[in-house]
Design an enzyme around this catalytic site. Structure first.
Site, PDB file in Angstrom:
ATOM      1  N   TYR A 153      55.810 -22.797  67.360  1.00  0.00           N
ATOM      2  CA  TYR A 153      55.996 -23.633  68.552  1.00  0.00           C
ATOM      3  C   TYR A 153      55.323 -22.939  69.720  1.00  0.00           C
ATOM      4  O   TYR A 153      55.489 -21.732  69.910  1.00  0.00           O
ATOM      5  CB  TYR A 153      57.493 -23.809  68.841  1.00  0.00           C
ATOM      6  CG  TYR A 153      57.784 -24.634  70.067  1.00  0.00           C
ATOM      7  CD1 TYR A 153      57.481 -25.993  70.105  1.00  0.00           C
ATOM      8  CD2 TYR A 153      58.371 -24.064  71.197  1.00  0.00           C
ATOM      9  CE1 TYR A 153      57.749 -26.764  71.228  1.00  0.00           C
ATOM     10  CE2 TYR A 153      58.648 -24.828  72.332  1.00  0.00           C
ATOM     11  CZ  TYR A 153      58.334 -26.176  72.338  1.00  0.00           C
ATOM     12  OH  TYR A 153      58.612 -26.943  73.451  1.00  0.00           O
ATOM     13  N   ASP A 255      50.833 -15.696  71.560  1.00  0.00           N
ATOM     14  CA  ASP A 255      51.866 -16.365  72.339  1.00  0.00           C
ATOM     15  C   ASP A 255      53.085 -15.446  72.307  1.00  0.00           C
ATOM     16  O   ASP A 255      53.842 -15.409  71.343  1.00  0.00           O
ATOM     17  CB  ASP A 255      52.190 -17.728  71.724  1.00  0.00           C
ATOM     18  CG  ASP A 255      53.357 -18.412  72.435  1.00  0.00           C
ATOM     19  OD1 ASP A 255      54.010 -17.765  73.272  1.00  0.00           O
ATOM     20  OD2 ASP A 255      53.624 -19.587  72.124  1.00  0.00           O
ATOM     21  N   LYS A 283      59.502 -16.657  79.783  1.00  0.00           N
ATOM     22  CA  LYS A 283      60.885 -16.296  79.453  1.00  0.00           C
ATOM     23  C   LYS A 283      61.309 -14.945  80.047  1.00  0.00           C
ATOM     24  O   LYS A 283      61.408 -14.827  81.244  1.00  0.00           O
ATOM     25  CB  LYS A 283      61.079 -16.349  77.936  1.00  0.00           C
ATOM     26  CG  LYS A 283      60.904 -17.791  77.393  1.00  0.00           C
ATOM     27  CD  LYS A 283      61.603 -18.019  76.103  1.00  0.00           C
ATOM     28  CE  LYS A 283      61.220 -19.326  75.450  1.00  0.00           C
ATOM     29  NZ  LYS A 283      62.210 -20.379  75.487  1.00  0.00           N
TER      30      LYS A 283
END
Ligand SMILES: Cc1ncc(COP(=O)(O)O)c(C=O)c1O
Length: 449
Positions: A153, A255, A283
């Site tokens: 994802y 990522d 995050k």
């Protein structure tokens, strides 16, 4: 099935106000939530406040929190250092769309952690970070196609909303996964610029690169597939991808939205000692504030100077940069890593011991302070293994039973992992394992039935 009835009934009984608010929200907000992942049956929890390691819901229940904002909360909630720094910045203005000195300070903090990073641009989320990283990567290689790993994802933009949770029957050959678009509204022509590769199979990746020679310009990977319960790269897989990218003229993107500053101070690039060309971050770099970043090598990032677009009204606003600087300088210290990594070991031992004592078939995958509990003894290598071996039903029982005990063990869904924050203590881990001891006998019974 029998277990689920009693677990769900208890959950409903404990959380009637959440249910009421969820129903009300549904009249005004699609699916009743702000991000569709937040909806679950029978209804999500509505949270009143979050402090330290606890979430407090609107029905007066508290949950020891290992979801930690889907991995964004390595500081724990409302960390005093971040709160104080941000409160001070609030008085000085939260947004000015002009440069300010925190820009250099924040970029420098990230550069200290990622050796490969010469230059940094700031974004507002992980989605924006991967989206812009992909554009810069294509600009650098001069080729249009993206190669993406099946099961990974990377956020919610058109180029990556594919082959994340596709059913096996649509997914094609494991060595040559089909492209399965997972949202309406993604233009077919956009989807056709994305190829899908399996994780942990270098030969298969090379074949796909070879078949699309002169077309694939960017490869994006989660260096640990955090959305397939922490499936790690095997052997030299990540380094092998580095070499293939060099051979085929492909820009290599990590990522690190979930791994960055967590699995090691310098993320997965440090942990596995592999150098991508670009890193997408978000995050936990931001102390629970909405900030992302793209970091990369000078020659790649200078495409921004030379024509690759990157704009944004909120980019690098002083509020989030102040949170980021405080998080990286004052919260995620060397001692903090020692602390959370030791707690990670304690958690893994605790879960595995209870599973063994109760005869539950399962194991834990973890790297330092993050981990996933899997109710299978099969070591998962990639997305296909995952969908073939995971007992979703049992995992739902586990997750809601733990909520009923006052612990949120990880974000909702079996493919997720826990985040241990700097505010957790040994006592918190022991309480969590005690809660698991309470629910384990019924899980064992359910698994054996
Ligand atoms: C690996 C990874 N990349 C990107 C994203 C998207 O980040 P955001 O939700 O901040 O847009 C996520 C979100 O969970 C993620 O796990």
């Amino acid at each position: 099935m029998q277990l689920w009835e009693s677990v769900e009934a208890e959950y409903r009984e404990r959380t009637p106000t959440s249910r009421k608010l969820y129903r009300e929200a549904g009249d005004h907000v699609p699916v009743g939530v702000a991000s569709s992942y937040r909806a679950w049956d029978p209804h999500p929890l509505f949270i009143d406040k979050a402090q330290g390691v606890y979430l407090h819901d609107v029905d007066g229940n508290s949950y020891m929190d290992f979801d930690m904002n889907n991995g964004a909360g390595m500081s724990g909630h409302a960390h005093p250092a971040v709160t104080e720094a941000v409160t001070e910045q609030l008085q000085r203005g939260t947004l000015f769309t002009h440069p300010h000195k925190l820009l250099t300070e924040a970029a420098t903090e990230l550069k200290k952690r990622w050796d490969l990073v010469d230059k940094v641009r700031f974004t507002n989320s992980g989605t924006e970070s991967t989206m812009h990283a992909i554009r810069i990567a294509r600009a650098y290689s001069g080729k249009d196609k993206l190669l993406k790993i099946e099961g990974s994802y990377h956020g919610c933009h058109d180029y990556v909303l594919m082959s994340k949770s596709a059913p096996g029957r649509l997914s094609g050959h494991p060595k040559r996964p089909a492209r399965v678009v997972e949202s309406e509204g993604v233009p077919e022509k956009v989807a056709e610029t994305v190829e899908i590769a399996p994780w942990n199979d270098l030969d298969a990746v090379e074949q796909i690169m070879h078949d699309n020679i002169n077309e694939i310009g960017a490869l994006i990977v989660e260096p640990i597939v955090m959305n397939v319960a922490m499936t790690q790269p095997h052997g030299d897989f990540l380094q092998g991808l580095r070499e293939l990218c060099d051979e085929y003229g492909i820009t290599y993107i990590f990522d690190e939205v979930k791994t960055g500053v967590k699995v090691a101070p310098g993320g997965a690039a440090e942990y596995y000692d592999v150098e991508p060309d670009l890193v997408a971050m978000a995050k936990s770099i931001g102390g629970n504030f909405p900030v992302g970043a793209i970091g990369g090598k000078e020659e790649v990032m200078e495409r921004i100077d030379d024509g690759a677009a990157h704009y944004g009204t909120y980019n690098g606003n002083p509020l989030v940069l102040q949170a980021l600087v405080t998080q990286l300088k004052d919260v995620l210290t060397e001692d903090a890593y020692e602390h959370v990594d030791a707690l990670g070991e304690r958690m893994v031992r605790g879960y595995e011991d209870v599973m063994e004592d109760e005869g539950i078939v399962g194991h834990v995958e973890h790297v330092n302070s993050q981990g996933s509990i899997l109710f299978t003894d099969k070591r998962i290598e990639n997305y296909r293994d995952w969908i073939d071996n995971i007992d979703y039903g049992l995992h739902e029982n586990f997750w809601f039973s733990m909520l009923n005990q006052g612990v949120m063990p990880h974000p909702h869904s079996a493919d997720q992992q826990w985040t241990i924050s700097v505010q957790h203590t040994e006592e918190h881990i022991d309480e969590t394992i005690e809660a698991f001891k309470n629910v384990a006998p019924k899980l064992a019974e359910e698994q054996q039935s």
